[in-house]
Scaffold this active site. Sequence first.
Site, short mmCIF file in Angstrom:
data_model
loop_
_atom_site.label_atom_id
_atom_site.label_comp_id
_atom_site.label_asym_id
_atom_site.label_seq_id
_atom_site.Cartn_x
_atom_site.Cartn_y
_atom_site.Cartn_z
N GLU A 70 -5.55 5.07 4.64
CA GLU A 70 -5.48 4.88 3.20
C GLU A 70 -6.66 4.08 2.65
OE1 GLU A 70 -2.84 4.68 5.16
OE2 GLU A 70 -1.26 5.93 4.29
N ASP A 95 4.70 1.48 -1.41
CA ASP A 95 4.85 0.48 -0.35
C ASP A 95 3.64 0.45 0.59
OD1 ASP A 95 8.22 0.32 -0.38
OD2 ASP A 95 7.32 2.19 -1.01
N HIS A 139 10.07 1.51 2.08
CA HIS A 139 9.83 2.77 1.35
C HIS A 139 10.60 2.83 0.04
CE1 HIS A 139 8.22 4.17 5.22
NE2 HIS A 139 7.80 5.27 4.64
C1 LIG Z 1 0.61 3.49 6.04
C2 LIG Z 1 1.43 4.71 6.03
N1 LIG Z 1 0.88 5.86 5.63
C3 LIG Z 1 1.60 6.99 5.59
C4 LIG Z 1 2.91 6.99 5.97
C5 LIG Z 1 3.74 8.26 5.87
N2 LIG Z 1 3.94 8.80 7.21
C6 LIG Z 1 5.03 8.49 7.93
S1 LIG Z 1 4.97 9.15 9.46
C7 LIG Z 1 3.49 9.88 9.13
C8 LIG Z 1 2.84 10.70 10.18
C9 LIG Z 1 2.62 9.91 11.42
O1 LIG Z 1 2.02 10.70 12.37
P1 LIG Z 1 1.85 10.18 13.84
O2 LIG Z 1 1.24 8.85 13.83
O3 LIG Z 1 1.14 11.24 14.59
O4 LIG Z 1 3.33 10.01 14.39
P2 LIG Z 1 4.42 11.14 14.61
O5 LIG Z 1 5.15 11.29 13.32
O6 LIG Z 1 3.72 12.37 15.03
O7 LIG Z 1 5.29 10.58 15.67
C10 LIG Z 1 3.06 9.61 7.86
C11 LIG Z 1 1.82 10.09 7.26
C12 LIG Z 1 3.46 5.78 6.38
N3 LIG Z 1 4.73 5.67 6.71
N4 LIG Z 1 2.69 4.66 6.41
#
Ligand SMILES: Cc1ncc(C[n+]2csc(CCOP(=O)(O)OP(=O)(O)O)c2C)c(N)n1
Lengths: 334, 334, 321, 321
Positions: A70, A95, A139
């Site tokens: 971000e 958040d 969230h």
């Molecule tokens: C700082 C932040 N950015 C975006 C999100 C939204 N988000 C939640 S899970 C996710 C994807 C995460 O991908 P990864 O790290 O590969 O984990 P996986 O879900 O594949 O286990 C996103 C973008 C978040 N929770 N926190």
Amino acid sequence: MSKKSFRQAINEALRDEMRRDPRVILMGEDVAGGMGAAGEQDAWGGPLGVTKGLMPEFGRERVLDTPISESAFVGAAVGAAATGLRPVADLMFIDFMGVCFDQILNQAAKLRYMFGGKATVPVVIRTMFGAGFRAASQHSQGLYPVFAHIPGLKVVVPSSPYEAKGLMTQAIRDDDPVIFCEHKAMYDDQEEVPDEPYAIAFGEANVSREGEDVTIVAIGRMVKFANEVADKLEKQGISCTVIDPRTVSPLDQDTIIESVEETGRLVVVDEASPRCGMASDIAAMVAQNAFKALKAPVKMVTPPHTPVPFSPALEDIYVPGPSQIEAAVRAVME
Amino acid sequence: MSKKSFRQAINEALRDEMRRDPRVILMGEDVAGGMGAAGEQDAWGGPLGVTKGLMPEFGRERVLDTPISESAFVGAAVGAAATGLRPVADLMFIDFMGVCFDQILNQAAKLRYMFGGKATVPVVIRTMFGAGFRAASQHSQGLYPVFAHIPGLKVVVPSSPYEAKGLMTQAIRDDDPVIFCEHKAMYDDQEEVPDEPYAIAFGEANVSREGEDVTIVAIGRMVKFANEVADKLEKQGISCTVIDPRTVSPLDQDTIIESVEETGRLVVVDEASPRCGMASDIAAMVAQNAFKALKAPVKMVTPPHTPVPFSPALEDIYVPGPSQIEAAVRAVME
Amino acid sequence: MELNREQLLAAYHQMRTIREFEECVHREFTGGAIPGFVHLYAGEEACAVGVCMNLSDKDYIASTHRGHGHCIAKGCDVKAMMKEIFGRKGGLCAGKGGSMHIADMSKGMMGANGIVGGGPPLICGAALTAKTLKTGGVAVAFVGDGGFNQGTTLESMNLASVWKLPVIFVLEDNGYAESTASSWSIGGEPVKRAAGFGIPGEQVDGHDFFAVYEAARKAISRTRAGEGPSFLHLKVNRYFGHFEGDATTYRRPGEVDKLRAERDCLALFRRQVEQSGLLKAQQLDAIDRETAALIDAAVVEAKAAPQPSAEDLLTDVYASY
Amino acid sequence: MELNREQLLAAYHQMRTIREFEECVHREFTGGAIPGFVHLYAGEEACAVGVCMNLSDKDYIASTHRGHGHCIAKGCDVKAMMKEIFGRKGGLCAGKGGSMHIADMSKGMMGANGIVGGGPPLICGAALTAKTLKTGGVAVAFVGDGGFNQGTTLESMNLASVWKLPVIFVLEDNGYAESTASSWSIGGEPVKRAAGFGIPGEQVDGHDFFAVYEAARKAISRTRAGEGPSFLHLKVNRYFGHFEGDATTYRRPGEVDKLRAERDCLALFRRQVEQSGLLKAQQLDAIDRETAALIDAAVVEAKAAPQPSAEDLLTDVYASY
Ligand SMILES: Cc1ncc(C[n+]2csc(CCOP(=O)(O)OP(=O)(O)O)c2C)c(N)n1
Ligand SMILES: Cc1ncc(C[n+]2csc(CCOP(=O)(O)OP(=O)(O)O)c2C)c(N)n1
Ligand SMILES: [Mg+2]
Ligand SMILES: [Mg+2]
């Protein structure tokens, strides 16, 4: 004119502005979705589908998926805005401001001032906020008071599909950085919304009803609740003005003050945390500028000073609702 | 008891608590200084020398220099606090909160609540704030209202060396995350400070003088100005109570309310930005809870809603000073 | 690629201007005429100039808190810079920014930045604009060795890599972040770290203008050709303290004197162009005199310039109110 | 190092418990009984268990939003977990955290985290505690392929490297961050990226319990011995959508079916221990039945558990008021 959801209204505003101005681009995590994947492209359109369909129309060059970074991509939106584009960055949940706050606080908000007026930063940061989704402490926050605290940012909190479309259009056309806060529990709300583009000016509150006894200022999803309460109390002989500031920064102080000068009573309803929040901001402004008119203490309706709990049983008492608003109105009428 | 500077007072509190409790550690950029360099070790003791001398006494294992990675080391302090240490992390300028805000907003502040009470986070984040140093927009902000907005954080803004020592001692002994905000223009301020350790309880305001006409609530460096004004006005027959909340979260509402109930007039003086700030927070609280006692509008004295300018000519009119406070007191006396 | 005489003179002129500017600001600050936090670039001139000689106005740079050198190398007006640092009307930022926020968007200089790591995300944006609007421009992020550990910088490297942005990351490793040695604060090796984000790079002697120029030329043309971001690790030194007022006790006594005597970028440049017969000592001496006079005049004008007026406080917060 | 029968049974028990737990949560969520955002770990069991088998209660882990598997592997009470996910009294976090914040400090489980990249800085702190108090403990940060690009993660790698912290960074690369492919979002190559921070690592097949266990064993003992942080890149897959409700249209049709048929960690484990004669099918079948019964009971209890009471809303904000 047709019935549109809050989600559609925003999507339409984005689409129309992208059609009108090639400098408008979108970026964010999964704003299209499917990047690099073997399956469907435009697979998500954002986690709640708000930007769905924009990538097929405008291409991946104008609808950019991003890594989870971000600071980098919000900052890139700010830098792109300062150099000639008009980006709309998607900070999925408000958040998440914590992982990119510097680019908003110290870059987007201040470049113009620090450079003596020799930069503009026409960036929009779209973001979801709000409780009620059982999304727990990280969230579900309001947090727009933090943005309102920062000189140089404009902060929008629309209360309905109609408002959302017009305010998003203005946000994109505006030459200042705008934080556009969408309540996640409102995306399916529907109302009549014009098909053609229109812009709602910033800093002009909407007075959704006029009454004589109490001024209720409410923000975002709370506006609906305030109107419900006003409907109910009307029948019981208490007549309320309901004011939706639309933009919490700049704030339409005049409309609020004028109303309190007529009613003499103020209830401010906000879903964000109470300390140094919007409710206290507005209440203090009135206590300073319309004191003579006040017939009763100002009254603030907010959640308690706690994180947002996960359990539905707790969250339901955390979020202010019609009953708290009604109690507050009755209290100032005493 | 001896004359000590604000800088010394904080240094002493850190030193005494580190002597008392081996779990207390310090970390931050150049808190010792000279790490990896060929010249003098403990070369800096922080950019303004506040932690000077602690590394020689406690060693590099308890006074840790860090790379410029605020998210990582502030987060490490939070994680260390949750697992058994009592770290004091140095976020050099409060303006840098933007590069580590998530670890404060969503981790430090919320772990206890989210885990159902099964974690404590006894971390202190020391940080410099404030204008007047010609340090421009990104090194002069107040910003503690942002922290006060967040449930789960305690926020301290000491107004003198005596207060600083006692409040730092309490901050380290406290089991909650504390943001300890030091005004950079106060480090050389001197007063009598006890040599032995003492703690000042959180949530208890200091009433530095009692008067009958006006309650002035002032924060941090503004307390001194408020007392100056009160001295001057005393001679002209206007008698003021001056209240220093010491901790802006938790806030000692009772002391403020009780005072306004006696004086009937409130002036709140704060150096942070006005919107959703401490001045409006306190003013609104009084307008809600002590309305009946108010004889005049509440009055807020703050800087304007702009970033902090670099030019001394502009900064001097940006920061609130005695003349604005005096004008506000006179205004509420009219 | 060989630089012609004119280019060599221009390079020396810029480096010399930076040196004069910084020595002068040092004197004026010590004398109490300049307020605020000031970080001087003296010693690192070959870095800014060696890189920026490969850029034009359509290219952007993002600087650090140590921004005067980048400003001058990118073509900002030296007199307006001096006024800015004195906080006066007519300053490059109308006196509102000062040393830490000095900027000129019209020259592609996106600003010094008081936040370590503040620039790289912004420069990704400038690069995105160039890519989207097909301007042919590139964007350069200058980062210190301290800033190289900031998450914003690291994220930006990944974003630039993944988006294939025309960004060149230039690590100015002057050995210290404040008083902390870069040999300690950077885990691993910078060129390998960049490679770990998919960005090719090389390490270069930052005192050697010709080495910097050549490495930057290659990196920038590669990036300009659409091959994605590049990385340069410039090993260099600063002559003054971290900020004005720093006693630099963390450095070995004599460290800077030795550097000035043996590794000074201006002296190295002179030796090389004189020995190769490309330029004559008199030509360079003339530049020395010229730049000294320019800086003297800049200070005189800055001191004579009026203070900003009270109403300036409230303008420029928003573009539209 | 060979695992004995007891350990193998324990490993299978944990992996099977996770699978049952997740399949059950999937059903209950689909049926509307579970509120909120829920991310399931099914398919990745060998990662959590292969790593955590090398840890004890004095070691800490920080998890991600996809935290149920890590919880179970670290020894959290399964029934209290289920109550938590249902938001009930008696939940692991008293119903205040839910799936995204499930935690048990007493087991060294520092929490799932709703913020991608939230965990690595915290785990550096747990490691610092271990180092400072000389507990002999290590700390493991689980990070997704998406989270591997977050600045907080990258900074933490550098901090751990520079401070020589006993941290093991475990990248669970399940191919996607939400709908975005990790082959696209990660610039460069993960093991090289870690090396760029001075952290040695290797890539491992995350479906293969034995490969994960062995790589983790080596990495953890290296780190526990005081040699600084280590890195593991586990290539794996998830079976369900990103969160419950995701239609996973970004995946090739049949992608998951094929994975379940060919690369399922439980099936691979069974085949290996059965073929080598280490364990018998009946022993494993018994565990299947046992864990299924446990999870069924957990759901029944969770549904019967009371809701938190109104006064719980205002407690646990501070340790002292
Ligand atoms: C700082 C932040 N950015 C975006 C999100 C939204 N988000 C939640 S899970 C996710 C994807 C995460 O991908 P990864 O790290 O590969 O984990 P996986 O879900 O594949 O286990 C996103 C973008 C978040 N929770 N926190
Ligand atoms: C986010 C942030 N953290 C810390 C600082 C304080 N600070 C200013 S300059 C500096 C050192 C920077 O070192 P480096 O990046 O090597 O640049 P150099 O000063 O050597 O040019 C620090 C710690 C800051 N301005 N911003
Ligand atoms: Mg440096
Ligand atoms: Mg993933």
